[in-house]
Design a protein around this motif. Structure first.
Motif, short mmCIF file in Angstrom:
data_model
loop_
_atom_site.label_atom_id
_atom_site.label_comp_id
_atom_site.label_asym_id
_atom_site.label_seq_id
_atom_site.Cartn_x
_atom_site.Cartn_y
_atom_site.Cartn_z
N ALA A 1 11.28 -16.52 -1.11
CA ALA A 1 11.52 -17.93 -1.44
C ALA A 1 10.31 -18.27 -2.54
O ALA A 1 9.14 -17.93 -2.36
N GLY A 2 10.95 -18.81 -3.44
CA GLY A 2 9.93 -19.13 -4.66
C GLY A 2 10.13 -20.86 -4.90
O GLY A 2 10.79 -21.39 -4.28
N PRO A 3 9.39 -21.29 -6.01
CA PRO A 3 9.40 -22.61 -6.20
C PRO A 3 11.01 -23.04 -6.76
O PRO A 3 10.90 -24.41 -6.17
N THR A 4 11.56 -22.45 -7.22
CA THR A 4 13.01 -23.01 -7.61
C THR A 4 14.32 -22.29 -7.15
O THR A 4 15.32 -22.95 -6.80
N ARG A 5 13.97 -21.35 -6.14
CA ARG A 5 15.06 -20.61 -5.63
C ARG A 5 14.61 -19.60 -4.33
O ARG A 5 13.60 -19.28 -4.40
N ARG A 6 15.82 -19.10 -3.58
CA ARG A 6 15.66 -18.00 -2.80
C ARG A 6 16.35 -16.89 -3.16
O ARG A 6 17.45 -17.11 -3.85
N ARG A 7 15.79 -15.58 -2.85
CA ARG A 7 16.80 -14.74 -3.20
C ARG A 7 16.47 -13.44 -2.33
O ARG A 7 15.46 -13.40 -1.55
N ARG A 8 17.42 -12.58 -2.43
CA ARG A 8 16.98 -11.30 -1.83
C ARG A 8 17.10 -10.36 -2.55
O ARG A 8 17.74 -10.13 -3.50
N ILE A 9 16.33 -9.39 -2.13
CA ILE A 9 16.10 -7.90 -2.85
C ILE A 9 16.19 -6.73 -1.87
O ILE A 9 15.70 -6.62 -0.81
N ALA A 10 17.02 -5.61 -2.43
CA ALA A 10 16.97 -4.20 -1.68
C ALA A 10 15.53 -3.93 -1.54
O ALA A 10 14.84 -3.83 -2.41
N ALA A 11 15.25 -3.62 -0.30
CA ALA A 11 13.94 -3.03 0.02
C ALA A 11 13.77 -2.08 -1.12
O ALA A 11 12.40 -1.96 -1.58
N ARG A 12 14.45 -1.14 -1.59
CA ARG A 12 14.25 0.02 -2.19
C ARG A 12 14.00 -0.26 -3.83
O ARG A 12 13.29 0.57 -4.37
N ASP A 13 14.02 -1.65 -4.06
CA ASP A 13 13.84 -2.12 -5.36
C ASP A 13 12.61 -3.03 -5.44
O ASP A 13 11.98 -3.32 -6.43
N PHE A 14 11.97 -3.22 -4.15
CA PHE A 14 10.76 -4.13 -3.83
C PHE A 14 9.67 -3.60 -4.52
O PHE A 14 8.97 -4.02 -4.88
N PHE A 15 9.57 -2.30 -4.11
CA PHE A 15 8.17 -1.67 -4.04
C PHE A 15 8.15 -0.93 -5.72
O PHE A 15 8.77 -0.12 -5.80
N VAL A 16 7.49 -1.57 -6.58
CA VAL A 16 7.28 -1.30 -7.83
C VAL A 16 6.41 -0.09 -8.28
O VAL A 16 6.60 0.93 -9.12
N ASP A 17 5.34 -0.15 -7.74
CA ASP A 17 4.07 0.85 -7.99
C ASP A 17 3.04 0.45 -6.88
O ASP A 17 3.15 -0.41 -5.88
N ASP B 1 0.80 -1.05 0.06
CA ASP B 1 0.00 0.00 -0.21
C ASP B 1 0.92 1.46 0.13
O ASP B 1 1.91 1.35 0.64
N PRO B 2 0.64 2.30 -1.14
CA PRO B 2 1.66 3.47 -0.83
C PRO B 2 1.61 4.20 0.12
O PRO B 2 2.42 5.16 0.37
N ALA B 3 0.48 3.86 1.04
CA ALA B 3 0.44 4.73 2.35
C ALA B 3 0.97 4.00 3.71
O ALA B 3 0.57 4.46 4.81
N ALA B 4 1.33 2.67 3.44
CA ALA B 4 1.80 1.84 4.58
C ALA B 4 3.12 2.53 5.09
O ALA B 4 3.91 3.02 4.36
N ASP B 5 3.38 2.24 6.47
CA ASP B 5 4.49 2.87 7.06
C ASP B 5 5.93 2.04 6.87
O ASP B 5 6.96 2.55 6.53
N TRP B 6 5.68 0.59 6.82
CA TRP B 6 6.96 -0.25 6.89
C TRP B 6 7.99 -0.22 5.62
O TRP B 6 9.02 -0.15 5.79
N PRO B 7 7.16 0.25 4.41
CA PRO B 7 8.19 0.27 3.32
C PRO B 7 9.25 1.62 3.41
O PRO B 7 10.28 1.20 3.40
N ALA B 8 8.54 2.66 4.18
CA ALA B 8 9.78 3.75 4.49
C ALA B 8 10.87 3.22 5.48
O ALA B 8 11.91 3.64 5.09
#
Lengths: 284, 165, 790
Positions: A138-154, A119-126
Motif C-alpha cells: 500500500a502506497g500513498p496513491t495506490r495499492r498493488r500486488r507484486i509476485a514474491a519472486r519479483d519483490f527481492f531486488v538485491d 536479508d539475503p539469508a532470511a528464510d521467508w523469502p524462499a
C-alpha cells in the motif's frame, strides 16, 4: 547498545503510517516487531529521525485460510509456527518458522519485517517464492500486488517504493496432495541461512505435475530455481532427475562468499539441500 | 541538569503485578526501563544483537528479549521478570527449584533469562525430549554449564516419564 | 543435625548454598550497583589497526548535552602511568602501553579518547562527535607474517615484533631424531578465541569522604587489582577498596589490568563523583583480551612400534598489540613446558617466540598455555598413531608416564614436575564408559557402508596453582603463589571464612565451607564464606590457574586445623585435663575413658571470646589466618573420548557421545566438579568446532565483531557430557586436591580434532585446523578427493 535519539509515533491506521512515511521516506522508518531494526539502531548502524510504530494496525494482522491464504505482515514467526489451519494446508510455514532464530525472537519478529528487510539469508523469502506468493503493498496513491519472486531486488533491497508499506502476503491454496519441505543449513552464530531451500511438489501417478524450488542464503537475493522446475515437470522423481534438478539449481546460483563460507561451499550446499529436500518429498 | 530535552513518552506497564509508570525517551530499551528506572536488576544484558537471551522477560505471556524491545512500545503490557516468579521471598518457582537441585547454574548471569525461557518452553510443551529442550533453548547462551545440567533440570520438570527422541 | 560424625562433607554433592539469589534475580553484579550522582564514561575506540593520531578534536563533544569532560590520550599523558605487565619472562622487551593512545594506535578497539557525561546515552552520543585525524599505517595481524622481513613494526623497542624468546627442553633431540625409525613434521594452530563471559566488564569507582576510593569491579583477583590500580593511578593501596561482587564468568578474562579499570578511579578522584563504565558485547570483542592465537611447528621422532623418542617444537604466540598482564608467560612457560603432555618423551627441544601484532591483546583464557601445550603433545602422539596405522589407544599406552615414575620430571627438565597420576586407570575407565571396543567395531561397519564415524581420544596432564612463591621469581611472575584464608569463630561457635580466592561461578561458598566443616566438625549451615572485598578479606591472589581448591582450599584447611588446635588447648584447660587426653569428635571436646562431661565447640568458642579461663599466655579469640604457600603444584590428568558422525556433503560434525574421565585428586563436591568439566569441555568443543576470531589480513579489521559472527555454542550445538572421576590424591597439599577448572578446555580440543580426523581417515586427511567448521571440513574433503583423483 544505546540507539541515537529518534522520535516515535504510534500509527493509528495504515493511511496514517503511509502519510508519516511519506513525510521523509529516507529518515522515517517503520517498526513492528523491531527484531531487525532495533539491533541495527543499538549498534548505531542506522539512525532514523522518526520511528513509526505500525504494530497496532489491525489491517496488517491475521492469518486467513480460505480459497486463498492471506498472512498479514504483522504476523509473528511464532504465530506462523503455531497456526493449525495454516499447518494443515501449508506445513512449510511450520517447518521454516521452527528454524528461524529462537523462541524469543519468533515471539516478536514478523514475516512482514523479514520480507521487507530482504536479508539475503532470511528464510521467508524462499518460502513465499516457492509458494508463488504475492505481496500486497500500500502506497500513498495506490495499492498493488507484486509476485514474491519479483519483490527481492538485491541485498537488503526490495521493490518497495518510497512511502509504500507491505500489508500482507497472499498465496493460492495448494492442490490436494501437494508436498512441502523447508531445509536449512544455519550459520552457527546468527542462525540465518547459509543456504535454505523451500520446495513444493505435486506428484500425479508418480510424475511431477507441479514443482517450485526457491533458494535463500546462497545468493544476493532469494531466487526461484526455474531450470530445475522445468526439468522436473512431467518426469518421475527418480534419483537421476533429482540429481539433475539439484545440479541445475546449483548452476543457476551465483553464490556469495564471506569469511565463514566460500561461494563453492554454498553452491555445493544448494545442490545437496535441493537434492535432500526433493528426496524427502518422494513418497512422503 | 542540562538545557537539552528529549521528548519523553509516558509508559505504563504492569510489572510483576504492580502498575508502574515512567517517562522515557523513545530510544529507551525495555531492559533499561526495568533495570535503571524500576530497579529490577535480575534481568541482564549479555549482548547487543539479540543473541544471548540474558534479558528474557515475559510480555503478555510470551518470552521476549527485552533488549530488543523499545520501552515505549510496551505501554499497556503485563510484564513478568525473574523477580516476579518467587514473590515476596516465598517458595521458589518449580523451574527455579529445579535449576538449584540440578546445579544448572554457575555464575548465574544467564540464569534469569534461561529460567524465563524454560518457563515458556514447558508451558507450550510440558513433556519435551532432550532434543526439543536443546532446540527450545536456542535463544539463550550459557558459558559456564555447557548446558548439561540445564537440560537435566528441564528434564526433571517434564510431566511424564522421559520421552525419547 | 546432632551428630556430625556420620557426615563428611568433602565428597558430597551438596547443592550450592549461593543459588537462591541467582535463581531469583537477586544476584548483585557490578552493573547492578549504582551510586547517587554517578557519571558515565564512553570510550572512543580506534577504527584502524595501525595509524598515527595526528589530531583529536574534542570541541564539539565537550559542548554536547550532559558532557562533563572529554579527554584524549594527550590530556592524560603523565597523569596516569602506563599499563605494565605483571608476568615478565626474563629478557622480555616490554613495549609501552599508555592507558589511552597518545600518538599512535595499534589495534582496532584501542582507546583513543573518552567522554564523561551525565547519562550513558549522553556519553555515547558525545563520542560520536569526536573528530580524530588519523594517518593509517600498514598493519599485520598474523604471527607468522609479523616476524617476516619487511613486516610492519609495532614498537621501536621490539625489533621484528618479538618481545620474548624462551627455550626449554632436555635430553638430545638431534640424537633421538638420528636414532628414530621415522621423523614427521606437523604444523598446528590454536585459533584465537574470545573468552565471552556472559557478563561483560563494568566498573564503578566511588570516592569516599575520607579520601579513599571504592572500586566495584568484576575481578578474579581483587587484591591484585588493588595493587595494580594503586601503582598505576597513584593511590595508596590502603586507600583503595576493591569490591568484586557477583561475577558473571571470568575464564581468565577478568584477571588483567584494562584501561577502563584505571580511567574510572582516576576520573572519580579528579571529578570527586562516582564514575561508571559499562562495556557492550560488541565493544567487548575489541576491548577485552582474547585467548590462544598460537602457531606451532612440530617435529616428531619415533620408532616404528609407536614409541616417541623425541619432540621438537617451535611456538609462535600472538599476543596482540601490547603485552597484557601475563602475556609473555602464556606461550612460553605455560605452553612449551607442558609440550610432552602425559607422555615420556625424553628428548625434547622447544622454543617459543612471543609476537606482537595489530590485534586485541591476548592473555589468559581457561587453561592459558596448557591447552596449547596439551595440543602439541596430543597432536604429536595421534599423528604417530595415524602415520603408523596403529591403534590410538595402544600408542598412548606405550608412551604414557607410568604410576611408578611419579614424581616425574618430564624430559628431565628443570621446571616441570608431575606429582602423581595413573593415566592407565583413567584410560581403562574411559574405554569402559565409552564402550570403546563396541564403538570401534560399529565405526568400522558403518565406514564400509559409506558413513563417516570417528573416535577421538586425548590424554592430558598439566600443573595447577602456581607455587611456591620463591620459585615464581625465577620466571618473572610478580606475585606470590600463596593464598590467604582466615577462619574466624564468633562467640557462639559460628564461623566466617575470609578467603582470598574469588568465585566467579565456581561455588566457593559451598566448597570452601565443605572443607572447613569437616575439619571443624560443625554443620555447614554454621559457616559463611566472604570473598571479593579487600576491606574484609585480609589478602589474596584470587582465582586463576585452577588454584582455588588446591591453594585456597588448602589454606582454609590449615587455618581450620589451627582453630581446632587452639580450641583443644582451651577445652583442656576448661576440662582440667592434659591436652593430649582431649579428643575432638562430632563438634565436641571430650576425654575418652572418663565420665567428664564433654564441651561443645560453641562453648569453647565462647570461652575463647570472654577469655575468663584460658591457658597461661594464650591470647583470647578463636580466629586463625594463614598465608598458605604450597610446597609444590598438583598435576591433574585425564582421558577424554568423543564419538562423532561427519556428513561429507555438508561438513557438519555431529557429536554422538563425549566421555570425560578426570583425575583431580580428592573431589570436594562431585556435582560442582562435574559442572566444571561440562563447562570446560563445551568451551573446548567450541574451540574445536565453532569459535574463531577473524581479522582481515589486509586491513586488520575485526571480522567477528559481535555474537552475530562469533559462534558461541548453543544447547543444540553440543551433546551431553558424561563426566567421571578417578581420585589420585596430590601429595603436595593437605587435602589431596588438584585443579579441575581448566581440564575440560584442555582435553576437549585435541579429543574433538582426533575424532573428526578419525572419521575422515578414509579420505586420507591427516590434519585439520580448528575450528573444524562445516565449510572447512567440506573443503578438506574436496581437496583430498581432488588429490586422490590426480
Amino acid at each position: 547498545m544505546i540507539p541515537a535519539s529518534f522520535d516515535y509515533v504510534r500509527a493509528t491506521s495504515l493511511s496514517h503510517a503511509i502519510g508519516l512515511l511519506q513525510d521523509d521516506p529516507d529518515g522515517n522508518k517503520l517498526v513492528a516487531g523491531g527484531h531487525t531494526l532495533i539491533p541495527t539502531l543499538k549498534l548505531r548502524l542506522a539512525s532514523p529521525a522518526l520511528l513509526i510504530d505500525i504494530s497496532g494496525i489491525d489491517e496488517l494482522r491475521g492469518i486467513e485460510v480460505a480459497d486463498c491464504i492471506r498472512i498479514g505482515a504483522l504476523t509473528t514467526h511464532a504465530e506462523l509456527l503455531a497456526s493449525k489451519p495454516l499447518r494443515e494446508v501449508l506445513p512449510i510455514f511450520h517447518q521454516a518458522a521452527d528454524m528461524i532464530a529462537d523462541p524469543q525472537v519468533r515471539n516478536r519478529g514478523t514475516i512482514g519485517g523479514s520480507l521487507a528487510n530482504a536479508d539475503p539469508a532470511a528464510d521467508w523469502p524462499a518460502v513465499v517464492i516457492a509458494l508463488k506468493g504475492e505481496l500486497e503493498l500500500a502506497g500513498p496513491t495506490r495499492r498493488r500486488r507484486i509476485a514474491a519472486r519479483d519483490f527481492f531486488v538485491d541485498i537488503m533491497t526490495t521493490a518497495l517504493e518510497p512511502g509504500e508499506v507491505l500489508v500482507a502476503i497472499h498465496m493460492p491454496r495448494p492442490n490436494r496432495g501437494a508436498k512441502f519441505r523447508y531445509r536449512k543449513i544455519r550459520h552457527p552464530a546468527s542462525g540465518y541461512a547459509v543456504v535454505g531451500v523451500a520446495a513444493t511438489l505435486c506428484l500425479r501417478d508418480d510424475i511431477v505435475s507441479e514443482v517450485m524450488i526457491a533458494i535463500t542464503g546462497a545468493t544476493s537475493r532469494a531466487f526461484a530455481a526455474d531450470s530445475a522446475s522445468t526439468h522436473l515437470i512431467g518426469k518421475p522423481l527418480s534419483t537421476e532427475n533429482i540429481a539433475m534438478a539439484a545440479s541445475l539449481t546449483g548452476e543457476q546460483a551465483e553464490c556469495l562468499s564471506d569469511h565463514y563460507a566460500s561461494a563453492d561451499y554454498r553452491k555445493h550446499l544448494v545442490k545437496t539441500e535441493v537434492s535432500r529436500a526433493l528426496a524427502s518429498l518422494n513418497g512422503a | 541538569m542540562t538545557d537539552h530535552t528529549e521528548e519523553l513518552h509516558v509508559v505504563t506497564v504492569d510489572v510483576n503485578g504492580v502498575r508502574r509508570t515512567a517517562s522515557v525517551e523513545a530510544r529507551k530499551l525495555l531492559v533499561h526501563l526495568l533495570r535503571d528506572d524500576l530497579g529490577l536488576t535480575g534481568t541482564h544484558v549479555g549482548c547487543d544483537t539479540s543473541q544471548c537471551g540474558a534479558c528474557t522477560v515475559d510480555i503478555d505471556g510470551q518470552a521476549v528479549k527485552s533488549c530488543t524491545v523499545l520501552a515505549v512500545m510496551t505501554s499497556g503490557s503485563s510484564i513478568t521478570t525473574i523477580e516476579g516468579l518467587a514473590r515476596g521471598g516465598g517458595a521458589l518457582h518449580p523451574v527455579q527449584a529445579a535449576f538449584h537441585e540440578h546445579h544448572a547454574l554457575q555464575c548465574g548471569f544467564c540464569t534469569p533469562g534461561m529460567i524465563m525461557s524454560v518457563r515458556q518452553m514447558l508451558g507450550q510443551n510440558p513433556n519435551p525430549t532432550e532434543s526439543e529442550i536443546r532446540h527450545g533453548l536456542a535463544g539463550n547462551i550459557c558459558r559456564c554449564t555447557g548446558y548439561n545440567n540445564i537440560v537435566r533440570a528441564v528434564q526433571s520438570l517434564a510431566s511424564e516419564a522421559p520421552r525419547h527422541d | 543435625m546432632t551428630d556430625t560424625t556420620a557426615i563428611r562433607y568433602v565428597g558430597q554433592s551438596l547443592r550450592r548454598r549461593e543459588d537462591f539469589k541467582f535463581v531469583t534475580g537477586k544476584g548483585r553484579y557490578s552493573d547492578d550497583i549504582k551510586a547517587p550522582g554517578m557519571l558515565h564514561i564512553a570510550v572512543l575506540r580506534s577504527p584502524h589497526a595501525h595509524a598515527i593520531i595526528k589530531h583529536v578534536d574534542l570541541t564539539v563533544a565537550k559542548a554536547a548535552p550532559g558532557v562533563r569532560l572529554a579527554l584524549s590520550g594527550t590530556d592524560l599523558a603523565g597523569k596516569i602511568g602506563s599499563i605494565v605487565p605483571n608476568w615478565i619472562i626474563p629478557g622480555t622487551k616490554v613495549p609501552d602501553r599508555p592507558v589511552v593512545a597518545i600518538d599512535r594506535v595499534r589495534f582496532v578497539g584501542e582507546c583513543v579518547a573518552l567522554v564523561v557525561a551525565e547519562t550513558q546515552a549522553m556519553a555515547h552520543d558525545a563520542i560520536g562527535l569526536i573528530d580524530v585525524d588519523y594517518e593509517t599505517l600498514p598493519s599485520v595481524v598474523d604471527e607468522e607474517a609479523a616476524i617476516r622481513d619487511g613486516a610492519p613494526q609495532l614498537h621501536d623497542n621490539v625489533p621484528n615484533n618479538i618481545t620474548t624468546i624462551y627455550k626449554i627442553g632436555g635430553g638430545d633431540y638431534g640424537k633421538a631424531a638420528r636414532e628414530a625409525d621415522q621423523v614427521i613434521t606437523l604444523r598446528v594452530a590454536n585459533n584465537r578465541l574470545i573468552p565471552t563471559c556472559m557478563e561483560t566488564r563494568s566498573i564503578l569507582a566511588e570516592p569516599n569522604v575520607d579520601g579513599s576510593l571504592t572500586v566495584y569491579l568484576q575481578s578474579q583477583v581483587p587484591h591484585m587489582h588493588r595493587r595494580w590500580i594503586a601503582d598505576t593511578v597513584g593511590i595508596s593501596e590502603h586507600q583503595l577498596r576493591i569490591v568484586a561482587p557477583d561475577i558473571g564468568g571470568g575464564f581468565g578474562a577478568k584477571m588483567h589490568l584494562y584501561p577502563e579499570e584505571l580511567l574510572c578511579p582516576y576520573l572519580a578522584r579528579l571529578l570527586g563523583v562516582p564514575v561508571k563504565w559499562w562495556e557492550s558485547r560488541s565493544e567487548s570483542h575489541q576491548s577485552t583480551n582474547h585467548g590462544r592465537a598460537h602457531t606451532e611447528a612440530l617435529e616428531i621422532a619415533f620408532r616404528n612400534d609407536g614409541k616417541v623418542l623425541g619432540l621438537k617444537v617451535e611456538t609462535l604466540g600472538n599476543v596482540g598489540a601490547y603485552l597484557s598482564n601475563m602475556a609473555s608467560g602464556g606461550p612460553t612457560v605455560n605452553t612449551i613446558n607442558f609440550g610432552t603432555g602425559a607422555y615420556k618423551i625424553e628428548h625434547y627441544e622447544a622454543r617459543s617466540r612471543v609476537v606482537v601484532t595489530n590485534t586485541v591483546p591476548v592473555d589468559a583464557y581457561r587453561g592459558y598455555g596448557r591447552p596449547e601445550g596439551a595440543y602439541i603433545a596430543e597432536r604429536a602422539i595421534d599423528a604417530v598413531a595415524r602415520h603408523l596405522n596403529l591403534d590410538q589407544v595402544e600408542v598412548r599406552r606405550l608412551n604414557f608416564i607410568q604410576p611408578a615414575d611419579f614424581p616425574y620430571r618430564p624430559y628431565s627438565g628443570p621446571a616441570t614436575i608431575y606429582d602423581s597420576g595413573n593415566y592407565e586407570g583413567c584410560l581403562v575407565k574411559a574405554m569402559e564408559a565409552f564402550n570403546y571396543d563396541f564403538r570401534s567395531a560399529e565405526r568400522d561397519q558403518l565406514r564400509a557402508k559409506g558413513r563417516y564415524r570417528g573416535i577421538g581420544v586425548a590424554a592430558y596432564t598439566h600443573m595447577c596453582g602456581m607455587a611456591p612463591s620463591r620459585r615464581l621469581s625465577l620466571i618473572g611472575f610478580n606475585r606470590g603463589g600463596w593464598e590467604s584464608a582466615r577462619v574466624s569463630v564468633d562467640s557462639s561457635g559460628r564461623v566466617t571464612i575470609f578467603s582470598g580466592s574469588m568465585s566467579q561461578g565456581h561455588g566457593h561458598v559451598t566448597s570452601l565451607a565443605q572443607i572447613a566443616a569437616d575439619v571443624l566438625q560443625i554443620p555447614i549451615e554454621d559457616i559463611d564464606v566472604v570473598q571479593g572485598d579487600t576491606r574484609q578479606v585480609q589478602a589474596g591472589h584470587g582465582t586463576f590457574n585452577s588454584r582455588s581448591m588446591a591453594v585456597g582450599g588448602s589454606g582454609v584447611h590449615v587455618s581450620s586445623t589451627r582453630v581446632v588446635a587452639k580450641a583443644k588447648k582451651i577445652a583442656a584447660g576448661m576440662l582440667e585435663v592434659d591436652e593430649a587426653d582431649v579428643s575432638y569428635q562430632a563438634g565436641k571436646f571430650s576425654v575418652p575413658g572418663t565420665d567428664i562431661a564433654s564441651l561443645k565447640f560453641g562453648t569453647v568458642a565462647r570461652m575463647a571470646h570472654v577469655g575468663h579461663q584460658l591457658p597461661d599466655g594464650m591470647e583470647p579469640g578463636l580466629d586463625e589466618t594463614v598465608f598458605y604457600d604450597p610446597k609444590g603444584m598438583g598435576a591433574p590428568s585425564g582421558v577424554h573420548m568423543a564419538y562423532v558422525d561427519v556428513d561429507p556433503e555438508t561438513g557438519i560434525v555431529d557429536i554422538l557421545d563425549y566421555v570425560a574421565v578426570d583425575d583431580a585428586g580428592t573431589i570436594i563436591n562431585p556435582l560442582l566438579a562435574a559442572g566444571q568439566i561440562h563447562g570446560g569441555v563445551v568451551q573446548g568443543i567450541a574451540q574445536a568446532l565453532y569459535e574463531e576470531v577473524s581479522y582481515d589480513a589486509d586491513t586488520g579489521q575485526l571480522m567477528t565483531g559481535s555474537l552475530l559472527d562469533y559462534a558461541v555454542p548453543r544447547a543444540e550445538h553440543v551433546p551431553s557430557i558424561r563426566s567421571l572421576f578417578q581420585e589420585t590424591p596430590s601429595p603436595t597439599n593437605p587435602i589431596g586436591v588438584k585443579g579441575i577448572g581448566e581440564s575440560g578446555s584442555i582435553a576437549a580440543p585435541p579429543c574433538m580434532v582426533h575424532a573428526v580426523l578419525d572419521a575422515l581417515s578414509p579420505f586420507g586427511i591427516k590434519h585439520l585446523d580448528m575450528p573444524m567448521t562445516p565449510p572447512r571440513v567440506w573443503s578438506a574433503i574436496q581437496k583430498a578427493r581432488a588429490g586422490a583423483d590426480r
